[in-house]
Scaffold this motif. Structure first.
Motif, PDB file in Angstrom:
ATOM      1  N   VAL A 279      32.726  44.333  42.333  1.00 52.54           N
ATOM      2  CA  VAL A 279      33.192  42.988  42.663  1.00 52.54           C
ATOM      3  C   VAL A 279      32.594  42.017  41.653  1.00 52.54           C
TER       4      VAL A 279
ATOM      5  N   SER B 193      42.278  39.850  41.162  1.00 57.58           N
ATOM      6  CA  SER B 193      41.516  38.611  41.281  1.00 57.58           C
ATOM      7  C   SER B 193      42.191  37.626  42.216  1.00 57.58           C
TER       8      SER B 193
ATOM      9  N   ILE C 193      32.354  37.520  40.559  1.00 61.17           N
ATOM     10  CA  ILE C 193      32.686  36.113  40.783  1.00 61.17           C
ATOM     11  C   ILE C 193      32.458  35.378  39.474  1.00 61.17           C
TER      12      ILE C 193
ATOM     13  N   GLU D 235      29.851  34.784  34.721  1.00 59.34           N
ATOM     14  CA  GLU D 235      30.210  35.717  35.778  1.00 59.34           C
ATOM     15  C   GLU D 235      28.985  36.441  36.316  1.00 59.34           C
TER      16      GLU D 235
ATOM     17  N   GLU E  31      36.716  32.235  40.237  1.00 54.72           N
ATOM     18  CA  GLU E  31      37.545  33.440  40.297  1.00 54.72           C
ATOM     19  C   GLU E  31      36.785  34.516  41.053  1.00 54.72           C
ATOM     20  N   LEU E  32      37.409  35.115  42.043  1.00 55.50           N
ATOM     21  CA  LEU E  32      36.817  36.207  42.813  1.00 55.50           C
ATOM     22  C   LEU E  32      37.651  37.452  42.588  1.00 55.50           C
TER      23      LEU E  32
END
Length: 198
Positions: free
Chosen positions: A77, A16, A79, A90, A29-30
């Motif tokens: 993936v 992350s 976010i 999320e 948060e990615l």
């Protein structure tokens, strides 16, 4: 054909960016990483010999076979956005190539393309910290599922619903690692019963 509703298991490890030990409200948060997606039933198939007898009698079933989506690795993936210091929402995307076991080659010649787009919530369990910085969490997700054959000739959609949890651990000022595991249900998507009628 009634859509399948079958159990599903998922395990994921991701890295992350913008991860923080104690994220403030409004923090993002990615992340991205690898997943293991468990196998699941995918309908059944029967070979029937046509009847030559008068009166429209049914044919004779020679054999029946059950199809199954095999477990497969995937990439994903996500976010996230912190609504409070403990609660975050999320969104994520996952791609994988599960093989179909037990399906005739005339229907499926290679692994499926599997796409999942989901949304969910996570809750940090601050009182259960593992060591100085590792924080466990629980999660719930619901997503859109799409299965597509290699030749793009057959596509089916469905839904994925999961409950699970994991652990987040920052490893720097703005980076971290995250482990997820969950159980859920796949509803719809590829079914051999459905594919035989296309």
């Amino acid at each position: 054909v009634r859509p399948l509703a079958v159990p599903l298991a998922v395990v994921a490890l991701s890295a992350s960016l913008l991860a923080q030990d104690d994220p403030p409200v409004g923090a993002f948060e990615l992340g991205g990483g690898v997943q293991w997606i468990g196998g699941s039933p995918a309908g059944s198939s029967a070979a029937v010999e046509a009847s030559n007898r008068a009166g429209g009698l049914p044919g004779i079933t020679l054999f029946e076979a059950d199809a199954r989506l095999r477990a497969a690795p995937g990439v994903g993936v996500h976010i996230g956005y912190a609504l409070t210091r403990r609660l975050a929402i999320e969104g994520g995307f996952t791609y994988s190539r599960p093989a179909v076991e037990g399906a005739p080659q005339a229907i499926v010649r290679s692994a499926l393309h599997q796409y999942v787009v989901d949304v969910g919530v996570t809750v940090r369990l601050e009182g259960l910290r593992l060591g100085a910085r590792a924080v466990p969490f629980v999660a719930a997700r619901a997503g859109y599922l799409r299965h597509l054959t290699e030749d793009r000739a057959f596509a089916r959609t469905g839904g994925v619903y999961q409950l699970g949890g994991g652990v987040r651990r920052p490893i720097g000022r703005r980076t971290g690692l995250r482990f997820d595991a969950g159980l859920g249900v796949r509803h719809g998507g590829f079914s051999l019963d459905d594919a035989r009628t296309r």
